[in-house]
Design an enzyme around this catalytic site. Structure first.
Site, PDB file in Angstrom:
ATOM      1  N   GLU A 187      12.248  -0.323  -9.431  1.00  0.00           N
ATOM      2  CA  GLU A 187      11.165  -1.160  -8.931  1.00  0.00           C
ATOM      3  C   GLU A 187      10.814  -2.137 -10.040  1.00  0.00           C
ATOM      4  O   GLU A 187      11.653  -2.371 -10.910  1.00  0.00           O
ATOM      5  CB  GLU A 187       9.987  -0.310  -8.425  1.00  0.00           C
ATOM      6  CG  GLU A 187       9.484   0.753  -9.359  1.00  0.00           C
ATOM      7  CD  GLU A 187       8.516   0.238 -10.387  1.00  0.00           C
ATOM      8  OE1 GLU A 187       8.974   0.016 -11.531  1.00  0.00           O
ATOM      9  OE2 GLU A 187       7.319   0.111 -10.102  1.00  0.00           O
TER      10      GLU A 187
ATOM     11  N   GLY B 133       1.829  -3.863  -4.408  1.00  0.00           N
ATOM     12  CA  GLY B 133       2.188  -5.203  -4.858  1.00  0.00           C
ATOM     13  C   GLY B 133       1.655  -6.270  -3.919  1.00  0.00           C
ATOM     14  O   GLY B 133       1.142  -7.307  -4.345  1.00  0.00           O
TER      15      GLY B 133
ATOM     16  N   ARG C  57      -6.540 -16.279  -5.601  1.00  0.00           N
ATOM     17  CA  ARG C  57      -5.101 -16.424  -5.327  1.00  0.00           C
ATOM     18  C   ARG C  57      -4.639 -15.576  -4.148  1.00  0.00           C
ATOM     19  O   ARG C  57      -3.455 -15.221  -4.065  1.00  0.00           O
ATOM     20  CB  ARG C  57      -4.247 -16.031  -6.547  1.00  0.00           C
ATOM     21  CG  ARG C  57      -4.367 -16.992  -7.690  1.00  0.00           C
ATOM     22  CD  ARG C  57      -3.657 -16.477  -8.911  1.00  0.00           C
ATOM     23  NE  ARG C  57      -3.831 -17.433  -9.975  1.00  0.00           N
ATOM     24  CZ  ARG C  57      -2.851 -18.222 -10.441  1.00  0.00           C
ATOM     25  NH1 ARG C  57      -1.647 -18.130  -9.954  1.00  0.00           N
ATOM     26  NH2 ARG C  57      -3.102 -19.070 -11.387  1.00  0.00           N
TER      27      ARG C  57
ATOM     28  N   ASP D 272      15.547   1.097   0.077  1.00  0.00           N
ATOM     29  CA  ASP D 272      16.910   0.548   0.157  1.00  0.00           C
ATOM     30  C   ASP D 272      17.757   1.174  -0.941  1.00  0.00           C
ATOM     31  O   ASP D 272      17.429   1.079  -2.115  1.00  0.00           O
ATOM     32  CB  ASP D 272      16.897  -0.985   0.039  1.00  0.00           C
ATOM     33  CG  ASP D 272      16.149  -1.481  -1.185  1.00  0.00           C
ATOM     34  OD1 ASP D 272      14.915  -1.370  -1.215  1.00  0.00           O
ATOM     35  OD2 ASP D 272      16.818  -1.951  -2.126  1.00  0.00           O
TER      36      ASP D 272
ATOM     37  N   GLU E 152       7.366  -2.635 -11.682  1.00  0.00           N
ATOM     38  CA  GLU E 152       5.995  -2.621 -12.230  1.00  0.00           C
ATOM     39  C   GLU E 152       5.600  -1.417 -13.089  1.00  0.00           C
ATOM     40  O   GLU E 152       4.697  -1.529 -13.930  1.00  0.00           O
ATOM     41  CB  GLU E 152       4.969  -2.735 -11.085  1.00  0.00           C
ATOM     42  CG  GLU E 152       4.919  -4.078 -10.381  1.00  0.00           C
ATOM     43  CD  GLU E 152       5.952  -4.222  -9.280  1.00  0.00           C
ATOM     44  OE1 GLU E 152       6.586  -3.209  -8.913  1.00  0.00           O
ATOM     45  OE2 GLU E 152       6.147  -5.351  -8.786  1.00  0.00           O
TER      46      GLU E 152
HETATM   47  N1  HPA Z   1      14.891  -3.606  -6.799  1.00  0.00           N
HETATM   48  C1  HPA Z   1      13.694  -3.791  -7.333  1.00  0.00           C
HETATM   49  N2  HPA Z   1      12.582  -3.500  -6.688  1.00  0.00           N
HETATM   50  C2  HPA Z   1      12.673  -3.000  -5.455  1.00  0.00           C
HETATM   51  C3  HPA Z   1      13.885  -2.792  -4.854  1.00  0.00           C
HETATM   52  C4  HPA Z   1      15.059  -3.100  -5.561  1.00  0.00           C
HETATM   53  O1  HPA Z   1      16.166  -2.944  -5.070  1.00  0.00           O
HETATM   54  N3  HPA Z   1      13.661  -2.295  -3.604  1.00  0.00           N
HETATM   55  C5  HPA Z   1      12.320  -2.201  -3.471  1.00  0.00           C
HETATM   56  N4  HPA Z   1      11.718  -2.630  -4.587  1.00  0.00           N
END
Ligand code: HPA
Length: 236
Positions: free
Chosen positions: A180, A20, A43, A205, A182
Site C-alpha cells: 500500500e 485515503g 481541499r 488486487d 501510507e
Molecule cells: N499498490 C499500492 N497500493 C495499493 C495497491 C497496489 O497494488 N492496491 C491497493 N492499494
C-alpha cells in the site's frame, strides 16, 4: 486551524480512522457514526466526528501516499491532540497465502520512501504498529472469524511499478504480505510523537494471481474492516 484543516481545537475525538479516500470518509461517517458532523472540508479532504456505540470517534481522509498522509497525521497529533490513528485502506497482495478480501494487520511496514529513510541517517528504522491496537484488532478479527493475517506491509511511493510484481524485488521472499502507500510514515510519526497507530488493509488486487475483488465483495469487506477498526478505536 491549519492550512489543511479548518477544524477547531476539540473537534476531533482522541481516536481517528484514516481512509485515503474522502468519499470513503463520508461513507464511514454516514453509515456508522451516530450523529456525524463534518469538521474539515479543506481541499475536500473530509473529516467527521461522531460516536460509535456511544463513544466519540472521528474519521479523516488522508489522501493517497505518504507525503499527503504525513501532513494530516502530523496536524491531527500536534494540533488536535489525537492519540490513536487507525488507517483503513486497501492493498495489493504480494504473498500467495493472502487471498482477495483478506485483511492484513500491518505489524510492520517496510518502505522505499525517502520520507522515512531520510530521518535516520545510517540506520534502517523499523516502523511498527502499536502492540495494544494490533493485539485488539487480532483478537476481534479472530472472534469474528474474519480471514486475517498479521505481518509486514510494504508502503511504496510507486503505484504503477515499471516491473510489476518483479519490481518489489526480494520483499515477498522475506514475508512481506502486501503493498500500500501510507503505513510506514504513519508508524514513524506515531513513534516520533508518542501516540498509537495501526494500519488495517483489505487486499483488493493480488499482484501474483491478478485476482481482483468484485464490487459486492468490496462493499462487504470494507464494512467488516471499518466495524473492526471502530471497535478497536473505542475499546483498545
Ligand atoms: N499498490 C499500492 N497500493 C495499493 C495497491 C497496489 O497494488 N492496491 C491497493 N492499494
Amino acid at each position: 486551524m491549519t492550512p489543511h484543516n479548518h477544524a477547531k481545537p476539540g473537534d476531533y475525538a482522541p481516536a481517528v480512522l484514516l481512509p485515503g479516500d474522502p468519499l470513503r470518509a463520508s461513507w464511514i461517517a454516514e453509515t456508522f457514526f451516530e450523529t456525524p458532523r463534518q469538521v474539515n472540508g479543506v481541499r475536500n479532504c473530509l473529516g467527521f466526528t461522531g460516536t460509535w456505540k456511544g463513544k466519540p470517534v472521528s474519521v479523516q481522509a488522508s489522501g493517497m501516499g505518504q507525503p499527503s498522509l504525513a501532513i494530516y497525521v502530523h496536524e491531527l497529533i500536534n494540533v488536535y491532540g489525537v492519540q490513536s490513528l487507525i488507517r483503513v485502506g486497501t492493498c495489493g497482495g504480494l504473498n500467495a497465502k493472502v487471498k482477495v478480501r483478506d485483511l492484513i494487520l500491518a505489524q510492520g511496514a517496510a518502505t522505499d520512501s525517502a520520507i522515512v529513510k531520510g530521518r535516520f541517517g545510517p540506520y534502517n528504522f523499523a516502523p511498527i504498529a502499536d502492540f495494544g491496537l494490533l493485539r485488539a484488532a487480532a483478537g476481534l478479527a479472530e472472534a469474528r472469524r474474519l480471514r486475517w493475517h498479521a505481518g509486514n506491509m510494504l508502503s511504496s511511493d510507486i503505484f504503477y511499478h515499471a516491473n510489476g510484481f518483479a519490481g518489489y524485488d526480494t520483499l515477498p521472499g522475506h514475508g512481506v504480505l502486501g503493498v500500500e502507500m501510507e503505513a510506514a510514515v504513519l508508524y514513524t510519526l506515531a513513534a516520533r510523537f508518542g501516540v498509537r497507530a495501526l494500519a488495517i488493509c483489505t487486499m483488493t488486487d493480488c499482484l501474483i494471481t491478478h485476482d481482483e475483488i468484485s464490487a459486492e465483495d468490496r462493499q462487504s469487506s470494507l464494512t467488516d474492516m471499518v466495524e473492526l477498526a471502530l471497535d478497536v478505536a473505542v475499546e483498545a
